[in-house]
Write a protein that holds these residues in place. Structure first.
Motif, short mmCIF file in Angstrom:
data_model
loop_
_atom_site.label_atom_id
_atom_site.label_comp_id
_atom_site.label_asym_id
_atom_site.label_seq_id
_atom_site.Cartn_x
_atom_site.Cartn_y
_atom_site.Cartn_z
N GLY A 127 0.79 -1.23 0.00
CA GLY A 127 0.00 0.00 0.00
C GLY A 127 0.82 1.27 0.00
N VAL A 128 2.11 1.16 -0.22
CA VAL A 128 2.95 2.36 -0.28
C VAL A 128 2.70 3.07 -1.61
CG1 VAL A 128 5.35 3.17 -0.39
CG2 VAL A 128 4.68 1.40 1.26
N ARG A 129 2.53 4.36 -1.56
CA ARG A 129 2.18 5.09 -2.78
C ARG A 129 3.30 6.01 -3.28
NH1 ARG A 129 -0.11 1.69 -3.95
NH2 ARG A 129 -2.19 1.08 -3.41
N THR A 130 4.26 6.33 -2.42
CA THR A 130 5.37 7.19 -2.83
C THR A 130 6.68 6.58 -2.35
OG1 THR A 130 3.95 9.06 -2.33
CG2 THR A 130 6.22 9.57 -2.84
N VAL A 131 7.67 6.58 -3.21
CA VAL A 131 8.99 6.07 -2.84
C VAL A 131 10.02 7.16 -3.11
CG1 VAL A 131 10.69 4.24 -3.18
CG2 VAL A 131 8.27 3.74 -3.51
N ALA A 132 10.91 7.36 -2.15
CA ALA A 132 11.93 8.39 -2.28
C ALA A 132 13.31 7.76 -2.14
CB ALA A 132 11.74 9.46 -1.21
N LEU A 133 14.30 8.47 -2.60
CA LEU A 133 15.69 8.01 -2.43
C LEU A 133 16.61 9.21 -2.56
CD1 LEU A 133 17.12 8.04 -5.48
CD2 LEU A 133 15.72 6.01 -5.76
N THR A 134 17.84 9.02 -2.13
CA THR A 134 18.85 10.05 -2.37
C THR A 134 19.99 9.41 -3.15
OG1 THR A 134 20.32 9.68 -0.48
CG2 THR A 134 18.34 11.00 -0.08
N VAL A 135 20.61 10.22 -3.97
CA VAL A 135 21.70 9.73 -4.80
C VAL A 135 22.73 10.84 -4.96
CG1 VAL A 135 20.38 10.30 -6.92
CG2 VAL A 135 22.24 8.63 -7.05
N GLU A 136 23.97 10.45 -5.07
CA GLU A 136 25.03 11.43 -5.30
C GLU A 136 24.76 12.08 -6.66
OE1 GLU A 136 28.83 9.60 -4.79
OE2 GLU A 136 29.86 11.42 -5.40
N PRO A 137 24.76 13.41 -6.72
CA PRO A 137 24.36 14.07 -7.98
C PRO A 137 25.21 13.67 -9.19
CG PRO A 137 24.41 15.63 -6.17
CD PRO A 137 24.97 14.35 -5.63
N SER A 138 26.44 13.17 -8.97
CA SER A 138 27.28 12.79 -10.12
C SER A 138 27.15 11.31 -10.48
CB SER A 138 28.75 13.11 -9.80
OG SER A 138 29.16 12.30 -8.71
N ASN A 139 26.29 10.59 -9.80
CA ASN A 139 26.17 9.14 -10.02
C ASN A 139 25.22 8.87 -11.19
OD1 ASN A 139 25.85 6.37 -9.89
ND2 ASN A 139 25.60 6.29 -7.66
N ALA A 140 25.77 9.04 -12.41
CA ALA A 140 24.93 8.99 -13.61
C ALA A 140 24.25 7.63 -13.78
CB ALA A 140 25.78 9.31 -14.84
N ALA A 141 24.98 6.54 -13.50
CA ALA A 141 24.39 5.20 -13.72
C ALA A 141 23.16 5.01 -12.84
CB ALA A 141 25.43 4.12 -13.43
N ALA A 142 23.28 5.37 -11.57
CA ALA A 142 22.15 5.19 -10.66
C ALA A 142 21.00 6.12 -11.04
CB ALA A 142 22.60 5.44 -9.22
N ILE A 143 21.32 7.37 -11.38
CA ILE A 143 20.25 8.32 -11.73
C ILE A 143 19.50 7.84 -12.98
CG2 ILE A 143 19.81 10.68 -12.52
CD1 ILE A 143 22.09 11.56 -10.59
N MET A 144 20.26 7.30 -13.96
CA MET A 144 19.62 6.77 -15.18
C MET A 144 18.72 5.59 -14.84
SD MET A 144 20.74 8.22 -18.14
CE MET A 144 21.01 6.98 -19.40
N LEU A 145 19.20 4.71 -13.96
CA LEU A 145 18.38 3.56 -13.56
C LEU A 145 17.09 4.04 -12.90
CD1 LEU A 145 17.67 0.65 -12.79
CD2 LEU A 145 19.29 0.82 -10.90
N TYR A 146 17.22 4.95 -11.92
CA TYR A 146 16.03 5.41 -11.21
C TYR A 146 15.07 6.14 -12.16
CZ TYR A 146 18.90 4.37 -7.10
OH TYR A 146 19.69 3.74 -6.16
N LEU A 168 21.02 14.33 -4.29
CA LEU A 168 19.84 14.62 -5.08
C LEU A 168 18.71 13.72 -4.56
CD1 LEU A 168 18.40 15.70 -7.71
CD2 LEU A 168 19.33 13.67 -8.85
N ILE A 169 17.55 14.32 -4.31
CA ILE A 169 16.39 13.53 -3.89
C ILE A 169 15.59 13.18 -5.14
CG2 ILE A 169 14.39 13.45 -2.33
CD1 ILE A 169 16.71 14.31 -0.70
N MET A 170 15.17 11.93 -5.23
CA MET A 170 14.30 11.52 -6.35
C MET A 170 13.07 10.84 -5.76
SD MET A 170 17.09 10.11 -9.16
CE MET A 170 16.05 10.32 -10.62
N ARG A 171 11.94 11.02 -6.45
CA ARG A 171 10.69 10.43 -5.94
C ARG A 171 9.91 9.75 -7.06
NH1 ARG A 171 11.07 14.50 -2.17
NH2 ARG A 171 10.82 13.69 -0.05
#
Ligand SMILES: CC(C)(COP(=O)(O)OP(=O)(O)OC[C@H]1O[C@@H](n2cnc3c(N)ncnc32)[C@H](O)[C@@H]1OP(=O)(O)O)[C@@H](O)C(=O)NCCC(=O)NCCS
Length: 175
Positions: A127-146, A168-171
């Motif tokens: 029942g979770v409706r929002t997921v958040a994470l933090t990532v190092e702003p220069s971590n291109a591989a992870a940011i592309m995956l997310y 960087l926060i992503m949601r």
């Protein structure tokens, strides 16, 4: 060197958790499964290997596991872990990705995506409706995956993890 047995993706019809995703060069089947308490030392080893000084101290990993054991998955060949993901849910029913790592030699095979898909599936079911994470702003591989999973870039927070550790926060909205 790995031999794929199945596509390591999140499409319908993917292999169940017990089925191997790959077989290692030594012939060991790589399986995605929930972590148990006895896995903490190996989980800690992998976390340290991937994140170095930014790895969780053992006591913190232990306590996160106690809180979020249902949401901790590992990629296990029976001897060694090659990846893990841990998520948790806060008091506002918001999910957080607390850790995601794939061992260096196993990257680019779709395993990070597979671990994330398993986590998101579990969070959605609960029942979770929002997921958040933090990532190092220069971590291109992870940011592309997310981003490919639907996460959107949010605010960049200076010093989020202490001096010189911006994040960087992503949601993601799961609906
Ligand atoms: C980020 C990480 C988990 C990705 O795992 P992975 O198994 O290599 O990723 P996958 O093979 O599942 O790739 C999924 C997507 O990620 C992106 N990606 C992965 N590696 C990439 C790279 N080197 N460059 C750019 N994008 C990349 C792509 O969008 C890829 O999708 P595609 O294959 O359709 O192009 C892995 O690189 C890792 O463990 N890095 C070190 C730890 C880390 O940064 N963790 C995240 C902390 S927030």
């Amino acid at each position: 060197m790995t031999i794929p047995l199945h596509g390591a993706d999140d499409r319908p019809g993917r292999p169940p958790l017990a089925s191997p995703l790959f077989v290692t060069a030594e012939g060991l089947p790589l399986r995605l499964r929930q972590a148990g308490e006895e896995d903490l030392p190996e989980l800690h080893r992998l976390d340290r290997e991937v994140f170095g000084q930014h790895a969780y101290p053992y006591f913190a990993l232990r306590q996160l596991y106690d809180l979020f054991r249902a949401d901790t998955f590992v990629l296990d060949d029976g001897r060694t872990f090659h990846g893990y993901v841990m998520t948790g849910v806060n008091a506002d029913r918001e999910g957080w990705v607390l850790g995601l790592a794939i061992d260096q030699g196993w990257r680019g095979l779709g395993l990070g995506r597979r671990l994330m898909a398993e986590s998101l599936r579990g969070l959605r079911v609960r029942g979770v409706r929002t997921v958040a994470l933090t990532v190092e702003p220069s971590n291109a591989a992870a940011i592309m995956l997310y981003a490919s999973l639907g996460f959107r870039r949010g605010e960049e927070r200076a010093g989020y993890f202490g001096p010189d550790a911006d994040r960087l926060i992503m949601r993601l909205a799961l609906d």
